[in-house]
Structures are given as C-alpha cells and as structure tokens.
Design a protein around this motif. Structure first.
Motif, PDB file in Angstrom:
ATOM      1  N   ARG A  20       0.774  -1.285  -0.424  1.00 51.79           N
ATOM      2  CA  ARG A  20       0.067  -0.125  -0.301  1.00 51.79           C
ATOM      3  C   ARG A  20       0.324   0.976   0.073  1.00 51.79           C
ATOM      4  O   ARG A  20       1.833   1.582   0.521  1.00 51.79           O
ATOM      5  CB  ARG A  20      -0.930   0.217   0.941  1.00 51.79           C
ATOM      6  CG  ARG A  20      -2.529  -1.213   1.642  1.00 51.79           C
ATOM      7  CD  ARG A  20      -2.318  -0.217   2.488  1.00 51.79           C
ATOM      8  NE  ARG A  20      -3.831  -1.421   2.881  1.00 51.79           N
ATOM      9  CZ  ARG A  20      -4.826  -1.944   4.206  1.00 51.79           C
ATOM     10  NH1 ARG A  20      -4.546  -0.635   5.130  1.00 51.79           N
ATOM     11  NH2 ARG A  20      -5.619  -2.302   4.579  1.00 51.79           N
ATOM     12  N   GLY A  21       0.357   2.252  -0.585  1.00 49.09           N
ATOM     13  CA  GLY A  21       1.113   3.260   0.105  1.00 49.09           C
ATOM     14  C   GLY A  21       0.652   4.136   1.292  1.00 49.09           C
ATOM     15  O   GLY A  21      -0.879   4.306   1.516  1.00 49.09           O
ATOM     16  N   VAL A  22       1.608   4.973   2.027  1.00 51.58           N
ATOM     17  CA  VAL A  22       1.327   4.500   3.638  1.00 51.58           C
ATOM     18  C   VAL A  22       1.995   6.020   3.519  1.00 51.58           C
ATOM     19  O   VAL A  22       3.031   6.363   3.134  1.00 51.58           O
ATOM     20  CB  VAL A  22       1.704   3.769   4.486  1.00 51.58           C
ATOM     21  CG1 VAL A  22       1.588   4.348   5.481  1.00 51.58           C
ATOM     22  CG2 VAL A  22       1.147   2.185   3.617  1.00 51.58           C
ATOM     23  N   ALA A  23       1.514   7.270   4.097  1.00 58.89           N
ATOM     24  CA  ALA A  23       2.183   7.973   4.809  1.00 58.89           C
ATOM     25  C   ALA A  23       1.887   8.316   6.207  1.00 58.89           C
ATOM     26  O   ALA A  23       1.056   7.778   7.049  1.00 58.89           O
ATOM     27  CB  ALA A  23       0.981   9.795   4.253  1.00 58.89           C
ATOM     28  N   LEU A  24       2.718   8.790   7.101  1.00 62.84           N
ATOM     29  CA  LEU A  24       2.650   9.053   8.526  1.00 62.84           C
ATOM     30  C   LEU A  24       2.330  10.702   9.099  1.00 62.84           C
ATOM     31  O   LEU A  24       3.465  11.649   8.651  1.00 62.84           O
ATOM     32  CB  LEU A  24       3.808   8.247   9.367  1.00 62.84           C
ATOM     33  CG  LEU A  24       4.034   7.752  10.681  1.00 62.84           C
ATOM     34  CD1 LEU A  24       3.020   7.924  11.073  1.00 62.84           C
ATOM     35  CD2 LEU A  24       5.290   7.691  11.355  1.00 62.84           C
ATOM     36  N   ALA A  25       1.380  10.211   9.435  1.00 61.87           N
ATOM     37  CA  ALA A  25       1.627  12.174   9.975  1.00 61.87           C
ATOM     38  C   ALA A  25       2.339  12.388  11.345  1.00 61.87           C
ATOM     39  O   ALA A  25       1.357  10.934  12.271  1.00 61.87           O
ATOM     40  CB  ALA A  25      -0.266  12.888   9.685  1.00 61.87           C
ATOM     41  N   ASP A  69      -1.801  13.424  -1.312  1.00 60.53           N
ATOM     42  CA  ASP A  69      -1.131  13.872  -1.890  1.00 60.53           C
ATOM     43  C   ASP A  69       1.144  13.625  -1.904  1.00 60.53           C
ATOM     44  O   ASP A  69       1.854  13.287  -2.577  1.00 60.53           O
ATOM     45  CB  ASP A  69      -0.104  15.476  -1.795  1.00 60.53           C
ATOM     46  CG  ASP A  69      -1.839  16.361  -3.054  1.00 60.53           C
ATOM     47  OD1 ASP A  69      -2.284  15.569  -3.718  1.00 60.53           O
ATOM     48  OD2 ASP A  69      -2.666  17.136  -2.161  1.00 60.53           O
ATOM     49  N   VAL A  70       1.431  13.665  -0.329  1.00 56.97           N
ATOM     50  CA  VAL A  70       2.980  12.854  -0.613  1.00 56.97           C
ATOM     51  C   VAL A  70       2.866  12.042  -0.061  1.00 56.97           C
ATOM     52  O   VAL A  70       3.523  11.456  -0.940  1.00 56.97           O
ATOM     53  CB  VAL A  70       2.263  12.965   1.417  1.00 56.97           C
ATOM     54  CG1 VAL A  70       4.218  11.956   1.612  1.00 56.97           C
ATOM     55  CG2 VAL A  70       1.925  14.783   2.273  1.00 56.97           C
ATOM     56  N   ILE A  71       1.940  10.647  -0.523  1.00 59.74           N
ATOM     57  CA  ILE A  71       1.716   9.170  -0.856  1.00 59.74           C
ATOM     58  C   ILE A  71       1.857   9.925  -2.725  1.00 59.74           C
ATOM     59  O   ILE A  71       3.310   8.283  -3.169  1.00 59.74           O
ATOM     60  CB  ILE A  71       0.578   8.459  -0.608  1.00 59.74           C
ATOM     61  CG1 ILE A  71       0.586   8.311   0.410  1.00 59.74           C
ATOM     62  CG2 ILE A  71       0.712   7.438  -1.876  1.00 59.74           C
ATOM     63  CD1 ILE A  71      -0.841   7.506   1.491  1.00 59.74           C
ATOM     64  N   GLU A 104       4.965  12.889   6.390  1.00 58.58           N
ATOM     65  CA  GLU A 104       5.646  11.401   5.356  1.00 58.58           C
ATOM     66  C   GLU A 104       4.788  10.765   5.119  1.00 58.58           C
ATOM     67  O   GLU A 104       4.833  10.202   5.685  1.00 58.58           O
ATOM     68  CB  GLU A 104       6.984  11.756   5.660  1.00 58.58           C
ATOM     69  CG  GLU A 104       7.261  10.682   7.137  1.00 58.58           C
ATOM     70  CD  GLU A 104       7.987  10.846   7.917  1.00 58.58           C
ATOM     71  OE1 GLU A 104       9.372  10.423   7.391  1.00 58.58           O
ATOM     72  OE2 GLU A 104       7.871  10.593   9.145  1.00 58.58           O
ATOM     73  N   ARG A 105       6.265  10.244   3.268  1.00 56.63           N
ATOM     74  CA  ARG A 105       5.877   8.686   2.531  1.00 56.63           C
ATOM     75  C   ARG A 105       6.495   7.220   3.621  1.00 56.63           C
ATOM     76  O   ARG A 105       7.498   7.929   4.193  1.00 56.63           O
ATOM     77  CB  ARG A 105       5.750   8.646   1.542  1.00 56.63           C
ATOM     78  CG  ARG A 105       5.348   7.561   1.201  1.00 56.63           C
ATOM     79  CD  ARG A 105       5.640   7.421  -0.902  1.00 56.63           C
ATOM     80  NE  ARG A 105       5.292   6.264  -1.065  1.00 56.63           N
ATOM     81  CZ  ARG A 105       4.651   6.046  -1.548  1.00 56.63           C
ATOM     82  NH1 ARG A 105       4.284   7.086  -2.924  1.00 56.63           N
ATOM     83  NH2 ARG A 105       4.667   4.867  -2.501  1.00 56.63           N
ATOM     84  N   VAL A 106       5.911   6.246   3.995  1.00 61.43           N
ATOM     85  CA  VAL A 106       6.751   5.592   4.416  1.00 61.43           C
ATOM     86  C   VAL A 106       6.807   3.920   3.069  1.00 61.43           C
ATOM     87  O   VAL A 106       6.617   4.287   2.354  1.00 61.43           O
ATOM     88  CB  VAL A 106       5.382   4.553   5.106  1.00 61.43           C
ATOM     89  CG1 VAL A 106       5.713   3.490   5.974  1.00 61.43           C
ATOM     90  CG2 VAL A 106       5.024   6.405   6.656  1.00 61.43           C
TER      91      VAL A 106
END
Length: 107
Positions: A20-25, A69-71, A104-106
């Motif tokens: 999966r495309g993942v982002a962490l805030a 957008d980050v992903i 940021e993207r993980v």
C-alpha cells in the motif's frame, strides 16, 4: 479508544509491506490548547484508510487529504493549523491552540 503509538507504527509498517501507499503524520509542535500532544501519530493509506489521531478529530480530514498528495509525489510536508488560521475554523480546530503536523511517505 485511541490506538497506541506502537499500534499505529506497526500498522504503517504492515500496510507498507503489503504494497500500500502509506503516509505517516506526526504532531511536531503545539502551542496553547492543543488537542493532541507532540509525538501523536496518524497513519494513512492511499485509499484514505487511517488509524490514530493528530487532533482528536479536528483536522484529520485535511491531514488525510494532504497525505494523499504526499503518497503520490513522495514529498514530505509540514502543515500548520491554528485558531487564527481560517482553515482551522473550516476544519474545526477552534480550541484556541495551534499544531504543526509533519506528513511523510512510509517506504
């Protein structure tokens, strides 16, 4: 019940390993009456699924949108929400404080 940081970070890792495309805030700064402390996390996937909280529900929707957008482009962003910011009222952060959230993207 809010998930623990361990749950959130484990979920981020699991989702990324599953392709999966993942982002962490992450809340990186607060001022005044902030709903969540520095270090609070929200993990988001490319479908808009999320776990955790950076604002107790006040700005999660806006953070999830930015995370998409980050992903997509891989470029990290720092977001700021505060009571003096018109966006804050629109998304519900009327608690009188200010928060900065790093997304940021993980991989």
């Amino acid at each position: 019940m809010i998930s623990t940081d361990t749950d959130i970070l484990a979920t981020a890792e699991s989702w990324a390993k599953a392709g999966r495309g993942v982002a962490l805030a992450t809340v990186i700064e607060t001022w005044g009456s902030a709903p969540r402390p520095v270090g609070s996390h929200l993990v988001i996937d490319q479908e808009g699924n999320f776990l955790g909280s950076v604002s107790g529900g006040c700005v999660e929707g806006a953070v999830v949108e930015e995370a998409a957008d980050v992903i997509a482009d891989g470029k990290a962003r720092t977001l700021e929400f505060g009571v003096a910011d018109e966006t804050a009222w629109k998304v519900g952060l009327s608690c009188g404080g200010r928060i900065r959230v790093y997304v940021e993207r993980v991989h």
